[in-house]
Design a protein around this motif. Structure first.
Motif, PDB file in Angstrom:
ATOM      1  N   SER A  82       7.246 128.013  70.235  1.00 25.58           N
ATOM      2  CA  SER A  82       6.246 128.570  69.320  1.00 25.58           C
ATOM      3  C   SER A  82       6.856 129.457  68.242  1.00 25.58           C
ATOM      4  O   SER A  82       6.511 129.340  67.063  1.00 25.58           O
ATOM      5  CB  SER A  82       5.188 129.359  70.090  1.00 25.58           C
ATOM      6  N   ASN A  83       7.766 130.342  68.617  1.00 24.77           N
ATOM      7  CA  ASN A  83       8.360 131.254  67.634  1.00 24.77           C
ATOM      8  C   ASN A  83       9.155 130.515  66.569  1.00 24.77           C
ATOM      9  O   ASN A  83       9.084 130.856  65.384  1.00 24.77           O
ATOM     10  CB  ASN A  83       9.240 132.307  68.318  1.00 24.77           C
ATOM     11  N   GLU A  84       9.903 129.506  66.965  1.00 26.69           N
ATOM     12  CA  GLU A  84      10.688 128.746  65.991  1.00 26.69           C
ATOM     13  C   GLU A  84       9.773 127.994  65.023  1.00 26.69           C
ATOM     14  O   GLU A  84      10.039 127.943  63.822  1.00 26.69           O
ATOM     15  CB  GLU A  84      11.639 127.771  66.691  1.00 26.69           C
ATOM     16  N   PHE A  85       8.693 127.438  65.531  1.00 25.60           N
ATOM     17  CA  PHE A  85       7.730 126.771  64.650  1.00 25.60           C
ATOM     18  C   PHE A  85       7.107 127.790  63.691  1.00 25.60           C
ATOM     19  O   PHE A  85       6.955 127.514  62.499  1.00 25.60           O
ATOM     20  CB  PHE A  85       6.658 126.048  65.475  1.00 25.60           C
ATOM     21  N   GLU A  86       6.754 128.965  64.192  1.00 23.06           N
ATOM     22  CA  GLU A  86       6.183 130.027  63.347  1.00 23.06           C
ATOM     23  C   GLU A  86       7.142 130.407  62.224  1.00 23.06           C
ATOM     24  O   GLU A  86       6.726 130.583  61.076  1.00 23.06           O
ATOM     25  CB  GLU A  86       5.852 131.267  64.183  1.00 23.06           C
ATOM     26  N   GLU A 124      13.349 116.612  72.150  1.00 24.05           N
ATOM     27  CA  GLU A 124      13.866 115.826  71.027  1.00 24.05           C
ATOM     28  C   GLU A 124      12.795 115.674  69.943  1.00 24.05           C
ATOM     29  O   GLU A 124      13.082 115.788  68.750  1.00 24.05           O
ATOM     30  CB  GLU A 124      14.321 114.439  71.501  1.00 24.05           C
ATOM     31  N   ILE A 125      11.565 115.430  70.362  1.00 22.42           N
ATOM     32  CA  ILE A 125      10.457 115.298  69.413  1.00 22.42           C
ATOM     33  C   ILE A 125      10.216 116.636  68.713  1.00 22.42           C
ATOM     34  O   ILE A 125      10.028 116.687  67.493  1.00 22.42           O
ATOM     35  CB  ILE A 125       9.186 114.794  70.122  1.00 22.42           C
ATOM     36  N   LEU A 126      10.238 117.728  69.468  1.00 20.49           N
ATOM     37  CA  LEU A 126      10.030 119.051  68.870  1.00 20.49           C
ATOM     38  C   LEU A 126      11.117 119.367  67.839  1.00 20.49           C
ATOM     39  O   LEU A 126      10.826 119.880  66.758  1.00 20.49           O
ATOM     40  CB  LEU A 126       9.988 120.127  69.960  1.00 20.49           C
ATOM     41  N   VAL A 158       5.285 125.140  79.226  1.00 26.25           N
ATOM     42  CA  VAL A 158       6.568 125.838  79.124  1.00 26.25           C
ATOM     43  C   VAL A 158       7.185 125.658  77.736  1.00 26.25           C
ATOM     44  O   VAL A 158       7.611 126.628  77.102  1.00 26.25           O
ATOM     45  CB  VAL A 158       7.551 125.348  80.217  1.00 26.25           C
ATOM     46  N   LEU A 159       7.210 124.428  77.248  1.00 23.36           N
ATOM     47  CA  LEU A 159       7.843 124.157  75.956  1.00 23.36           C
ATOM     48  C   LEU A 159       7.036 124.721  74.793  1.00 23.36           C
ATOM     49  O   LEU A 159       7.609 125.124  73.779  1.00 23.36           O
ATOM     50  CB  LEU A 159       8.072 122.657  75.782  1.00 23.36           C
ATOM     51  N   GLN A 160       5.728 124.800  74.948  1.00 24.36           N
ATOM     52  CA  GLN A 160       4.908 125.411  73.894  1.00 24.36           C
ATOM     53  C   GLN A 160       5.292 126.872  73.717  1.00 24.36           C
ATOM     54  O   GLN A 160       5.487 127.342  72.596  1.00 24.36           O
ATOM     55  CB  GLN A 160       3.427 125.280  74.233  1.00 24.36           C
ATOM     56  N   LYS A 166       5.014 126.762  60.548  1.00 19.14           N
ATOM     57  CA  LYS A 166       4.233 125.781  61.316  1.00 19.14           C
ATOM     58  C   LYS A 166       3.575 126.549  62.463  1.00 19.14           C
ATOM     59  O   LYS A 166       4.123 126.682  63.540  1.00 19.14           O
ATOM     60  CB  LYS A 166       5.141 124.671  61.842  1.00 19.14           C
ATOM     61  N   SER A 167       2.388 127.077  62.180  1.00 25.57           N
ATOM     62  CA  SER A 167       1.755 127.982  63.131  1.00 25.57           C
ATOM     63  C   SER A 167       0.917 127.239  64.174  1.00 25.57           C
ATOM     64  O   SER A 167       0.582 126.065  64.022  1.00 25.57           O
ATOM     65  CB  SER A 167       0.871 128.982  62.384  1.00 25.57           C
ATOM     66  N   ASN A 168       0.605 127.962  65.215  1.00 29.77           N
ATOM     67  CA  ASN A 168      -0.276 127.490  66.281  1.00 29.77           C
ATOM     68  C   ASN A 168       0.199 126.193  66.935  1.00 29.77           C
ATOM     69  O   ASN A 168      -0.585 125.244  67.096  1.00 29.77           O
ATOM     70  CB  ASN A 168      -1.709 127.329  65.768  1.00 29.77           C
ATOM     71  N   LEU A 169       1.455 126.163  67.336  1.00 25.52           N
ATOM     72  CA  LEU A 169       1.982 125.005  68.056  1.00 25.52           C
ATOM     73  C   LEU A 169       1.151 124.794  69.316  1.00 25.52           C
ATOM     74  O   LEU A 169       0.877 125.725  70.063  1.00 25.52           O
ATOM     75  CB  LEU A 169       3.453 125.226  68.441  1.00 25.52           C
ATOM     76  N   LYS A 170       0.751 123.570  69.520  1.00 24.87           N
ATOM     77  CA  LYS A 170      -0.008 123.226  70.712  1.00 24.87           C
ATOM     78  C   LYS A 170       0.570 121.929  71.285  1.00 24.87           C
ATOM     79  O   LYS A 170       0.761 120.954  70.567  1.00 24.87           O
ATOM     80  CB  LYS A 170      -1.491 123.026  70.378  1.00 24.87           C
TER      81      LYS A 170
END
Length: 152
Positions: A56-60, A143-145, A50-52, A64-68
């Protein structure tokens, strides 16, 4: 490897991280605990999916692509793809929620971050278990994200 965990060893954060975990003595490691570990890992897996999607869009946007995000397991530091939570009572078993992406991070050799769920040490055959009764796992992952998003 210590770079990625250095925030846990800062004096002001040490107590905070310790409060999230239960020490499990050798005589309490049993099938009942195994069921709880399996439930915790399943919850971690569901939240990771769910969190991925959610982050994902915010990381992109930050390059920071391809959040896993996933639950990974190892024994004595060796990740084995076939390893399941059924093996959680084996000595030196560890499960954690791993977070990784492509892009700038502290150390390219390791995950961007990891949140331990269960660890069964060999020295005294005791374990540490993330305590979901005291701390919300979803909030902790978020929090980590957020910390990773703030890292430039």
């Amino acid at each position: 490897m210590f770079d990625k965990f250095k925030r846990y060893y800062k004096k002001d954060k040490k107590e905070e991280i310790d409060d999230k975990y239960l020490f499990i003595p050798k005589d309490e490691i049993n099938e009942g605990l195994k069921r709880n570990i399996i439930k915790l890992e399943r919850l971690g897996n569901e939240l990771s999916k769910v969190l991925q999607v959610e982050y994902s869009n915010e990381f992109e946007r930050q390059g920071k692509s391809n959040l896993k995000i996933w639950v990974c397991r190892d024994i004595d530091g060796d990740e084995i793809n076939e390893l399941t939570s059924d093996s959680c009572l084996e000595l030196e078993y560890r499960s954690q929620i791993a977070i990784d992406y492509e892009g700038p991070k502290n150390d390219e050799d390791f995950y961007a971050d990891a949140l331990p769920l269960w660890s069964y040490g060999c020295c005294k055959a005791s374990g540490t278990l993330y305590d979901i009764s005291k701390d919300d796992l979803e909030t902790y992952i978020e929090e980590i994200l957020i910390e990773l998003l703030e890292f430039k």
